[in-house]
Design an enzyme around this catalytic site. Structure first.
Site, PDB file in Angstrom:
ATOM      1  N   GLU A 181       0.821  -1.212   0.000  1.00  0.00           N
ATOM      2  CA  GLU A 181       0.000   0.000   0.000  1.00  0.00           C
ATOM      3  C   GLU A 181       0.854   1.261   0.000  1.00  0.00           C
ATOM      4  O   GLU A 181       0.538   2.240  -0.690  1.00  0.00           O
ATOM      5  CB  GLU A 181      -0.925  -0.023   1.214  1.00  0.00           C
ATOM      6  CG  GLU A 181      -2.012   1.031   1.203  1.00  0.00           C
ATOM      7  CD  GLU A 181      -3.071   0.761   2.258  1.00  0.00           C
ATOM      8  OE1 GLU A 181      -4.269   0.905   1.944  1.00  0.00           O
ATOM      9  OE2 GLU A 181      -2.705   0.405   3.392  1.00  0.00           O
ATOM     10  N   GLU A 184       2.305   1.620  -3.428  1.00  0.00           N
ATOM     11  CA  GLU A 184       1.270   2.131  -4.334  1.00  0.00           C
ATOM     12  C   GLU A 184       1.076   3.632  -4.136  1.00  0.00           C
ATOM     13  O   GLU A 184       0.948   4.384  -5.111  1.00  0.00           O
ATOM     14  CB  GLU A 184      -0.041   1.383  -4.083  1.00  0.00           C
ATOM     15  CG  GLU A 184      -1.180   1.827  -4.996  1.00  0.00           C
ATOM     16  CD  GLU A 184      -2.494   1.130  -4.692  1.00  0.00           C
ATOM     17  OE1 GLU A 184      -3.495   1.451  -5.380  1.00  0.00           O
ATOM     18  OE2 GLU A 184      -2.538   0.277  -3.775  1.00  0.00           O
ATOM     19  N   CYS A 203      -8.557  -2.043   3.574  1.00  0.00           N
ATOM     20  CA  CYS A 203      -8.480  -3.226   4.436  1.00  0.00           C
ATOM     21  C   CYS A 203      -9.749  -3.487   5.230  1.00  0.00           C
ATOM     22  O   CYS A 203      -9.871  -4.523   5.880  1.00  0.00           O
ATOM     23  CB  CYS A 203      -7.281  -3.115   5.381  1.00  0.00           C
ATOM     24  SG  CYS A 203      -7.269  -1.598   6.341  1.00  0.00           S
ATOM     25  N   SER A 223      -7.193   1.850  -2.938  1.00  0.00           N
ATOM     26  CA  SER A 223      -6.008   1.015  -3.107  1.00  0.00           C
ATOM     27  C   SER A 223      -6.424  -0.353  -3.629  1.00  0.00           C
ATOM     28  O   SER A 223      -7.458  -0.897  -3.216  1.00  0.00           O
ATOM     29  CB  SER A 223      -5.284   0.860  -1.771  1.00  0.00           C
ATOM     30  OG  SER A 223      -4.311  -0.167  -1.852  1.00  0.00           O
ATOM     31  N   LYS A 262     -15.784  -9.628   7.440  1.00  0.00           N
ATOM     32  CA  LYS A 262     -14.762 -10.532   6.919  1.00  0.00           C
ATOM     33  C   LYS A 262     -15.386 -11.818   6.384  1.00  0.00           C
ATOM     34  O   LYS A 262     -14.820 -12.467   5.488  1.00  0.00           O
ATOM     35  CB  LYS A 262     -13.742 -10.864   8.007  1.00  0.00           C
ATOM     36  CG  LYS A 262     -12.851  -9.688   8.414  1.00  0.00           C
ATOM     37  CD  LYS A 262     -11.943  -9.257   7.282  1.00  0.00           C
ATOM     38  CE  LYS A 262     -11.046  -8.107   7.696  1.00  0.00           C
ATOM     39  NZ  LYS A 262     -10.179  -7.643   6.583  1.00  0.00           N
ATOM     40  N   GLU A 265     -16.284 -10.959   2.968  1.00  0.00           N
ATOM     41  CA  GLU A 265     -15.075 -10.808   2.163  1.00  0.00           C
ATOM     42  C   GLU A 265     -14.529 -12.156   1.708  1.00  0.00           C
ATOM     43  O   GLU A 265     -14.080 -12.299   0.571  1.00  0.00           O
ATOM     44  CB  GLU A 265     -14.021 -10.052   2.968  1.00  0.00           C
ATOM     45  CG  GLU A 265     -12.774  -9.696   2.173  1.00  0.00           C
ATOM     46  CD  GLU A 265     -11.756  -8.950   3.013  1.00  0.00           C
ATOM     47  OE1 GLU A 265     -11.139  -8.007   2.483  1.00  0.00           O
ATOM     48  OE2 GLU A 265     -11.564  -9.304   4.188  1.00  0.00           O
ATOM     49  N   GLU A 270     -13.959 -12.975  -6.427  1.00  0.00           N
ATOM     50  CA  GLU A 270     -12.627 -12.667  -6.951  1.00  0.00           C
ATOM     51  C   GLU A 270     -11.512 -13.045  -5.991  1.00  0.00           C
ATOM     52  O   GLU A 270     -10.331 -12.956  -6.346  1.00  0.00           O
ATOM     53  CB  GLU A 270     -12.532 -11.171  -7.296  1.00  0.00           C
ATOM     54  CG  GLU A 270     -12.643 -10.228  -6.124  1.00  0.00           C
ATOM     55  CD  GLU A 270     -14.065  -9.816  -5.780  1.00  0.00           C
ATOM     56  OE1 GLU A 270     -14.238  -8.783  -5.110  1.00  0.00           O
ATOM     57  OE2 GLU A 270     -14.999 -10.544  -6.170  1.00  0.00           O
ATOM     58  N   CYS A 417     -10.999  -1.555  13.950  1.00  0.00           N
ATOM     59  CA  CYS A 417     -11.217  -2.981  14.213  1.00  0.00           C
ATOM     60  C   CYS A 417     -11.474  -3.273  15.688  1.00  0.00           C
ATOM     61  O   CYS A 417     -12.169  -4.233  16.017  1.00  0.00           O
ATOM     62  CB  CYS A 417     -10.016  -3.797  13.739  1.00  0.00           C
ATOM     63  SG  CYS A 417      -9.680  -3.631  11.971  1.00  0.00           S
TER      64      CYS A 417
END
Length: 485
Positions: A181, A184, A203, A223, A262, A265, A270, A417
């Protein structure tokens, strides 16, 4: 429309209401009639609508007292009541804040413990687990310990006793995420990468889905990095599988996360890059995500006396983490970790002590801003948002051209989190104590910079080559879906 108005006066269940709507041919919800505003109630009560196939959250109608606390949570996140047409589908970011707010267990995470027990009892599978930074400062609460108590070693011991073949630290993957990250970001700043600024963090899966639904036009700012959970899943079923000589199809990956999103996710179609690399696209990078609460239930089911456990170390190869990787679990932590490494990448010098105690981005303030002067570059402007209601405010500024930041951290949950939807029931004091626990771990770490993580250095030397390489893009990066409205 008169039929709908009539239905709203009747005391019927959400499921029955949707069933009747389908029969009368209404396939999308119309603004002004029923748009899930706080005033809208299923009959005489208020409740957040949860689709039956929601991968993260389950509504237990028989336990629901129709108190409306979930509605307050979801409207505060600016999800409920902020859409007008969604093709008849219920929009949910899977953040789980409604679950935290519910006091009657009418809303819970979708329980995946049975699936994990089944995998652990399957001797043909190599079952491994990773634990998030946030769970190590909250799991103890489920066993009577104070919020913020660090139970990292006890958690590893408990997972070993549950039967996991290896226990890895998601903090390792957080350091890996920082390397990708921050690289990037530097490429965007220097024009090497033709993508817009500010760069958004990626994230928090609840935040990502929020952006996909409500601000798909701003997705180029996101990102391309996967979350630490998904990065680690991908390298377990590729790099680790090669190291250990194990067929990726025989590896079952589990995570312990503070986050109900999560679970969603893990199921994103993908997220199968390790399978694609192995020529087996049906293999998912991550097979199951457990909340902190679910892990506590599993420990109790095995009658493990958690508070009496000794400490164990994470397994090597994905067991090392820096202090920067650990503070990912708190709002502002991703920014602090990324800026430390971005400073190094831009100057080739160690960041100053100010960036090792970056107080401007810490704490429970909903929106925070800071400026970092980087020699040879100038002022790097950052912003930090916690909670989706605050995210919407910042996104509106960016959409209107008023945001002048280079980097913006978004976390779906208040506090980040540490206040995730899969955590023990949360108060501001608990969130603060958990964050303090993580910052104390960072301050005590011998390595506080992600690029100092030797296991991260090794995986680049042996497997990826360098951050943002072709192989890194293949396994550690992803694309997003303009879900629209």
């Amino acid at each position: 429309m008169d039929k709908i108005s009539g239905l709203l006066q009747k005391d019927i269940s959400r499921r029955k209401f949707l069933e009747i709507m389908g029969k009368i041919g209404l396939t999308s919800l119309t603004m002004g009639v029923i748009n899930y505003q706080p005033r809208f109630a299923w009959g005489s009560f208020k409740v957040v609508p949860v689709a039956a196939d929601n991968p993260s959250i389950v509504w237990h109608e028989s336990k629901c007292k129709r108190c409306g606390k979930c509605v307050g949570a979801c409207t505060g996140q600016t999800v409920l009541g902020y859409y007008n047409s969604s093709g008849g589908k219920i929009i949910c970011t899977n953040c789980g804040q409604c679950v935290l707010r519910c006091t009657n267990s009418a809303l819970t995470e979708r329980d995946d413990t049975a699936k994990v027990w089944q995998a652990l009892n399957n001797h043909d599978l190599h079952v491994v687990v990773q634990t998030s930074p946030a769970s190590r400062v909250s799991l103890g609460e489920e066993f009577g310990l104070k919020a913020g108590t660090v139970v990292e070693g006890k958690q590893v011991t408990a997972l070993k006793q549950l039967g996991f073949a290896a226990v890895f630290d998601t903090g390792f993957a957080a350091d890996l995420t920082v390397m990708e990250e921050a690289t990037e970001l530097v490429q965007r700043l220097t024009g090497k990468l033709n993508k817009p600024l500010p760069q958004f963090t990626s994230c928090s899966p609840g935040w990502v889905k929020f952006c996909e639904h409500f601000y798909p036009d701003l997705l180029p700012h996101m990102s391309t990095c996967k979350s630490p959970q998904q990065m680690l899943g991908a390298v377990i079923k590729s790099y680790y599988a090669q190291k250990k000589g194990i067929d990726p199809a025989k590896i079952f990956t589990v995570s312990v996360m503070p986050c109900t999103a999560k679970k969603f996710e893990c199921q994103r179609p993908e997220m199968n890059d390790a399978g694609l690399l192995a020529g087996k696209p049906g293999i998912k990078d991550m097979d199951a995500a457990l909340t902190t609460r679910e892990l506590a239930r599993m420990i109790k089911q095995k009658n493990i006396n958690f508070t009496k456990l000794g400490d164990s170390l994470y397994d090597s190869i994905f067991g090392e983490k820096s202090g920067a990787g650990l503070i990912f679990g708190s709002s502002g932590g991703v920014t602090e970790a990324a800026v430390r490494t971005a400073f190094y990448l831009l100057t080739n010098t160690r960041p100053p002590d100010q960036l090792l105690n970056f107080t401007e981005v810490r704490g429970l303030t909903g929106i925070k801003e800071a400026v970092v002067n980087i020699p040879g570059f100038g002022n790097l402007k950052v912003a930090v948002c916690q909670g989706l209601g605050n995210a919407r405010k910042v996104l509106e500024l960016i959409r209107s051209g008023q945001g002048s930041w280079h980097f913006v951290e978004f976390m779906a949950c208040p506090g980040g989190c540490v206040g995730g939807g899969g955590q023990p029931k949360t108060t501001d004091n608990a969130r603060t104590a958990r964050a303090t626990g993580l910052y104390n771990l960072d301050a005590a770490s011998s390595k506080r910079l992600s690029y100092e993580n030797q296991e991260v250095q090794k995986i680049y030397q042996e497997f990826f080559g360098f951050p943002m390489s072709d192989k890194a893009h293949q396994l550690l990066h992803t694309d997003y879906i303009a879900r629209g409205l």
